[in-house]
Design an enzyme around this catalytic site. Structure first.
Site, PDB file in Angstrom:
ATOM      1  N   GLY A 208       0.806  -1.228   0.000  1.00 45.53           N
ATOM      2  CA  GLY A 208       0.000   0.000   0.000  1.00 45.53           C
ATOM      3  C   GLY A 208       0.833   1.268   0.000  1.00 45.53           C
ATOM      4  O   GLY A 208       0.452   2.262  -0.616  1.00 45.53           O
TER       5      GLY A 208
ATOM      6  N   ASP B 217       9.733  -7.585  -3.394  1.00 46.99           N
ATOM      7  CA  ASP B 217       8.536  -8.112  -2.745  1.00 46.99           C
ATOM      8  C   ASP B 217       8.409  -9.584  -3.139  1.00 46.99           C
ATOM      9  O   ASP B 217       8.929  -9.999  -4.173  1.00 46.99           O
ATOM     10  CB  ASP B 217       7.276  -7.343  -3.173  1.00 46.99           C
ATOM     11  CG  ASP B 217       6.186  -7.381  -2.111  1.00 46.99           C
ATOM     12  OD1 ASP B 217       5.780  -6.316  -1.625  1.00 46.99           O
ATOM     13  OD2 ASP B 217       5.745  -8.504  -1.750  1.00 46.99           O
TER      14      ASP B 217
ATOM     15  N   ASN C 108      12.021 -12.740  -0.614  1.00 41.92           N
ATOM     16  CA  ASN C 108      11.750 -12.358   0.771  1.00 41.92           C
ATOM     17  C   ASN C 108      13.083 -12.043   1.432  1.00 41.92           C
ATOM     18  O   ASN C 108      13.916 -12.935   1.616  1.00 41.92           O
ATOM     19  CB  ASN C 108      11.043 -13.540   1.467  1.00 41.92           C
ATOM     20  CG  ASN C 108      10.687 -13.233   2.897  1.00 41.92           C
ATOM     21  OD1 ASN C 108      11.166 -12.250   3.483  1.00 41.92           O
ATOM     22  ND2 ASN C 108       9.853 -14.075   3.490  1.00 41.92           N
TER      23      ASN C 108
ATOM     24  N   ASN D 297       6.124  -5.535   8.543  1.00 41.22           N
ATOM     25  CA  ASN D 297       6.404  -6.359   9.718  1.00 41.22           C
ATOM     26  C   ASN D 297       7.793  -6.081  10.271  1.00 41.22           C
ATOM     27  O   ASN D 297       8.670  -5.543   9.588  1.00 41.22           O
ATOM     28  CB  ASN D 297       6.230  -7.852   9.389  1.00 41.22           C
ATOM     29  CG  ASN D 297       7.244  -8.332   8.365  1.00 41.22           C
ATOM     30  OD1 ASN D 297       8.367  -8.689   8.728  1.00 41.22           O
ATOM     31  ND2 ASN D 297       6.870  -8.305   7.084  1.00 41.22           N
TER      32      ASN D 297
ATOM     33  N   CYS E 221      19.502   3.858  14.783  1.00 38.75           N
ATOM     34  CA  CYS E 221      19.128   2.826  13.817  1.00 38.75           C
ATOM     35  C   CYS E 221      17.833   2.181  14.314  1.00 38.75           C
ATOM     36  O   CYS E 221      17.320   2.536  15.376  1.00 38.75           O
ATOM     37  CB  CYS E 221      20.250   1.801  13.614  1.00 38.75           C
ATOM     38  SG  CYS E 221      20.220   0.360  14.716  1.00 38.75           S
TER      39      CYS E 221
ATOM     40  N   CYS F 269      18.313   0.702  17.660  1.00 36.18           N
ATOM     41  CA  CYS F 269      18.650   1.642  18.743  1.00 36.18           C
ATOM     42  C   CYS F 269      17.407   2.017  19.545  1.00 36.18           C
ATOM     43  O   CYS F 269      17.448   2.160  20.763  1.00 36.18           O
ATOM     44  CB  CYS F 269      19.220   2.938  18.169  1.00 36.18           C
ATOM     45  SG  CYS F 269      20.915   2.848  17.624  1.00 36.18           S
TER      46      CYS F 269
ATOM     47  N   CYS G 107      -7.330  -9.654  10.067  1.00 32.57           N
ATOM     48  CA  CYS G 107      -6.444  -8.825   9.253  1.00 32.57           C
ATOM     49  C   CYS G 107      -6.462  -7.403   9.767  1.00 32.57           C
ATOM     50  O   CYS G 107      -7.426  -6.967  10.393  1.00 32.57           O
ATOM     51  CB  CYS G 107      -6.836  -8.860   7.791  1.00 32.57           C
ATOM     52  SG  CYS G 107      -8.304  -7.934   7.403  1.00 32.57           S
TER      53      CYS G 107
ATOM     54  N   CYS H 291      23.454   0.188  21.627  1.00 29.04           N
ATOM     55  CA  CYS H 291      22.624  -0.519  20.637  1.00 29.04           C
ATOM     56  C   CYS H 291      23.071  -1.980  20.537  1.00 29.04           C
ATOM     57  O   CYS H 291      24.266  -2.289  20.604  1.00 29.04           O
ATOM     58  CB  CYS H 291      22.746   0.145  19.269  1.00 29.04           C
ATOM     59  SG  CYS H 291      21.764  -0.675  18.001  1.00 29.04           S
TER      60      CYS H 291
ATOM     61  N   CYS I  28      25.785  -1.216  13.765  1.00 30.37           N
ATOM     62  CA  CYS I  28      25.421   0.149  14.170  1.00 30.37           C
ATOM     63  C   CYS I  28      26.528   0.738  15.040  1.00 30.37           C
ATOM     64  O   CYS I  28      26.936   1.890  14.849  1.00 30.37           O
ATOM     65  CB  CYS I  28      24.083   0.135  14.913  1.00 30.37           C
ATOM     66  SG  CYS I  28      23.632   1.741  15.625  1.00 30.37           S
TER      67      CYS I  28
END
Lengths: 427, 427
Positions: free
Chosen positions: A95, A116, A162, A199, A241, A244, A265, A318, A323
């Site tokens: 989206g 994707d 993925n 996610n 980051c 962090c 959903c 961190c 990082c």
């Protein structure tokens, strides 16, 4: 379809030759005319604009760039055409990511890399970009189909994978390193990575890749109740980051992992996602073309039309090793930065009579004033600005396994990352 | 194309019948098979999703409304499906209007009325929605083509006309009055008018129509330097009308009329226009489905990511006669409003043990607290909030001719309006 129509003409011609009675030739001719008409109709359905060599600022209806080049005349952007040199990677073509890709394509970005693994479903039709006839296609294929039609000048590269899998992460890393589009570019092969995933695991993978590559990126997100969102700028070593500080979202305390249940959903709206994509790409344009102020964090609470902003310094504790490496490098480079800033100030002072368009700092960013490290407090997890709540638990809560290794992507790092992600998924 | 293919089958059949030698029938059969294949190819290229009778909240990939119906489960909207009862008119199908139309279509709005007289040009390709293959089509035709494909459940009505002409304004007015979609509806035939036009004259025409019809509307605009914009809610008699106060825009002092010169065009960006469309349709959803706070004015300064808000009371000296009529009616209706508010408060107090979802006022609007008329100051032209500047000169500066007549649309009113608009164009 064109080939099919050509075969048909051939068949009709051979039929005509084999006809004993030439009185029937008129019928065949009529059929051939029909086939030619069909060919014309098929052609017009796939008409495309031709590529454009240089961006023209000429004000004619046929110039797809006139309204963008006008940004120069208006004094907003110094050199708009530079946009053709830039590569932007968009991780997640949902989206937010698909709309961000369309905006950058219409702006004439040089090169877009799309990542994707999902397919287009009718359930995606409540957001912009994908169309019902694309249901069943991979999001990457559908996006390339639409974007190539819209602007053939953009170099499109798509990766149906993925990034949270070992193999996917490796391909992701090597695609970011690939500098064939502009070999003279310093650093990685892309100018910016946009995270448009939905996610935690995928965000941690982008974070890991960008920390390892010292790659500036922007994160985006929309809450599960569809009415708030945010964008955030992450510059390894210089700003916080993703590990962090936990991600922030306004007016929502929902833990997204609780929403990944069967038959349940998250809500979504084309409005919120369109606004977040717009803010994200606007920040991208400001960053790449050096105009205005690049926002380090911008929230969007649509119920109250409230837009909080903030800055976040990196966390010296961190849990992400890459990082910490970047933080160390950033501190060590301070004398060089100070010298460069001083030289720039002096150069500007000597040419003060000239009115320069944007005499800001290199990236127009005022996130952290590093001449006085304490002037902007790193916002800690316990001291959020009014209206902000944590979207997810603190990253440290997740990190029971040791932090990933050094900046080189060895197979050990990937194994560690994979194990971490598996541990997260098992929660 | 389907019709053309069917005709071809008929031609082939009649050719077969007239063939003296049946040995040639096999060739004809082969040709018929080719045509049938073509028909299948043409069909699959225009596959559409079928209409949906009721909005389901079932979480399956094939449900185009699952993510919208989830707004109910998330506690954001009380009854999402009510959206199918609403009619929204969008005036101007350009960079903002087309995206607003797509968002409302994907949200499953009941009925959309679209107004524009312009054609699609390649120069529009730097904004979302229109595609290069639609160049040359009217914007209304191209929009209907795309929107009908995206969501066949939405009733689309398009009007290829200029609302600033006498004939166009008359058709505009009668289309807004038409109540055939929901005869039981009070007031006009539409629930909201969205102004997405790019010039002063067209905004004044929308303002005139909405004041005459007592029609709530929302105004939107993007500055000529492409980096700021605004949305505004206008409720005749209750808030300022477009003639009460000049339009506002953040960080821009450009007079749009100076930009209508030959060979000069305003800049535009898909980002700014996408954000403004998103904020406009979000405000529309909040207004129609009664959730969150409907904003009376929301600005967007993209250079600083600054979003000013404000409220504007009507001007008792407004030059628009229909506005003054609406103001009078609104004041006269105060006792009835107070009684209704009191009854509502008492009803809520008696059911205080129940937790109601959104116990705000009828439209969730807190623009002006009319129990204490002085609590929110009408912002005058001379006292703008920080960061706001006037986009256009004050409406009164334009009004040399007498204000339009009474609320009925007589030919005299239209003549007056037309003369006013001509005077503006002649500037």
């Amino acid at each position: 379809m064109e080939a099919e129509l050509k075969d048909m003409i051939d068949d009709l011609e051979s039929l005509k030759r084999s006809l004993p009675d030439s009185s029937l030739h008129a019928s065949i001719d009529k059929l051939e005319l029909r086939v030619e008409n069909l060919a014309k109709m098929a052609m017009s359905a796939t008409v495309r604009r031709s590529k454009v060599k240089d961006m023209s600022s000429e004000v004619v209806d046929s110039n797809p760039y006139s309204r963008l080049m006008a940004l120069q005349r208006m004094g907003i952007v110094e050199n708009y055409e530079r946009i053709r040199e830039f590569s932007v990677a968009i991780v997640g073509v949902g989206g937010v990511g698909s709309v961000a890709a369309e905006m950058l394509t219409r702006c004439g970005i040089g090169r877009l890399l799309l990542y994707d693994y999902d397919k287009v479903e009718l359930a995606n039709m409540n957001r912009l970009f994908f169309r019902p006839e694309q249901v069943g296609m991979t999001k990457t294929d559908a996006a390339v189909q639409t974007l190539a039609d819209i602007n053939p000048d953009v170099v499109l590269e798509s990766f149906t994978l993925n990034i949270t899998t070992v193999q996917g992460f490796e391909t992701f890393m090597s695609s970011l390193r690939n500098k064939s589009f502009r070999p003279s570019k310093e650093g990685s092969g892309v100018d910016l990575v946009l995270s448009c995933v939905d996610n935690y695991e995928a965000r941690m993978a982008v974070n890991q890749a960008c920390n390892e590559l010292n790659q500036t990126w922007m994160e985006s997100g929309v809450s599960e109740d569809a009415v708030s969102g945010h964008i955030q700028l992450l510059m390894p070593g210089e700003t916080a980051c993703f590990a962090c500080a936990p991600p922030l979202v306004v007016a929502s305390g929902v833990d997204e992992r609780t929403l990944k249940r069967e038959g349940v959903c998250a809500a979504s709206l084309p409005t919120t996602m369109g606004v977040v994509a717009g803010l994200l790409v606007q920040n991208t344009l400001k960053y790449l073309l050096k105009f205005g102020q690049v926002s380090s964090y911008l929230g969007y609470n649509s119920l109250k039309d409230y837009f909080p902003t903030m800055a976040m310094k990196p966390n010296p504790q961190c849990s992400n090793a890459a990082c910490l490496e970047r933080q160390k490098e950033y501190i060590l480079a301070k004398p060089a930065r100070d010298a460069a800033a001083k030289a720039k100030m002096e150069a500007e002072a000597s040419s003060a009579t000239e009115c320069s368009l944007h005499a800001d700092n290199e990236w127009n960013i005022s996130v952290v004033d590093d001449s006085n490290p304490d002037s902007v407090e790193a916002t800690s997890a316990d001291a959020l600005p009014e209206g902000l709540t944590h979207e997810l638990p603190n990253a440290d809560d997740f990190k029971k396994s040791p932090a990933p290794g050094p900046t080189d992507t060895s197979i050990d790092d990937l194994d560690l990352l994979r194990k971490q992600l598996e541990a997260l998924n098992a929660d």
